[in-house]
Write an enzyme that holds these catalytic residues in place. Sequence first.
Site: not given
Ligand code: GLU
Length: 428
Positions: A117
Amino acid sequence: MSHSILRGGLREWESPLYQEAVGQFDRVADLIGLDENVAERLRVPQRSIMVTFPYRHDDYDEVGSLFGYRVQHLLSMGPTKGGIRYAPDVNLGEVAALAMLMTWKCAIVGLPFGGAKGGVRVDPTALSRSELQRVTRRYTTEIINFIGPNKDIPAPDMGTDEQVMGWIMDTYSQQVGYSVPAVVTGKPPALGGSVARREATGRGLVSLLPVAALQAGLATDGITVAIHGFGNVGRYAALAAQQGGAKVVAISDVSGGVFNGKGIDVADAMAWVDRNRSLEGYTGGGDRISNEEVFLTDAEVLMPCAIGGVITDANAGDINARLIMEGANGPTTLAADRILNDRGVVVVPDVLGNAGGVTVSYFEWVQDLQNYFWSETEIVGRLREIMSRAFDEVMSIAVVHKTDLRTAALIKGIRRVADAKLARGIFP
Ligand code: GLU
């Protein structure tokens, strides 16, 4: 935990959300008797990158300075994967917790990624479009050695969108000297983005509504749904729910919301937000309610699709819904989770419920690597298949272990990761 790397506190990652994530992990690790050497490695992220960087305001002489983060929780499963959030209070602990959740999420639906993240501590709504672009390009440059199609693949999260992903793709491509679509997902389709990525999280969540309702003893025909959050997740969850025959009786965003027992016309509400930026002032033939009241309506199903930590011990006892489906990451605190379990409320946890987003991100990455693009029908079909298989597998673990769905999902995710780590062994 007495010999743990975390003895003496969580230190750098100290934050309520990280504490919750570790607490949740420890509970499940205990339950399945996880090898302590493996557990120790999974409690902390493998890489935490923290940067500060400048950006010019539109007034050329004014320079702002910002914190940026990228945390890669686990590098054992393949490249790392996860969104980038822009928010005024983002910190290392929050990003680390969310990276850990991404690890479990990817493992639960069987994607070949570890969790990551990122974030920039900035209020994106306070930036002009050109400021947002400069911030994005400089942040990308600061972390450029740590991302890439085989290393770490960012995606949208709170406060970022397709355009931001487009700028990341361009910045990375400029640096290496050729186009690299597979470095991010959630891009505009014109840059190699996948069709149906934007709707994927909401659609994936709602694809589980019939099976989850069955678990909660609810009839699906005309089932009533309240949705907290009307951003990229909430609005498409609302649309999919309505298209599937549910009655969306309440929606809300930071500006407040609306309740209409006869059902809200979701497309109409979306059009309002497109024109006015938020639900402020929208009634849709119903009554205005506060952003908190959306948790307390008499809807049978509640979908928290906005931010973390909103279902707490302060409101969990008053929630009337028999089924909660988490579109947001970390919307329910551990304390609230216990209350809901005691009250027999079925909770489809974030790591399962909102996995549709990263699943279509995975499809996007595969399409970019192969330079071969799939139809919407193929994507939606495969998404449904992956979501429903993961749900069934989690259900059978819940039955065997006599646990709630969150515990069962984490058992599945943590086991898969532990198996991979043990099979790889330790270098050197
Ligand atoms: N931000 C989204 C999540 O928390 C998508 C992450 C992604 O597509 O890599 O799952």
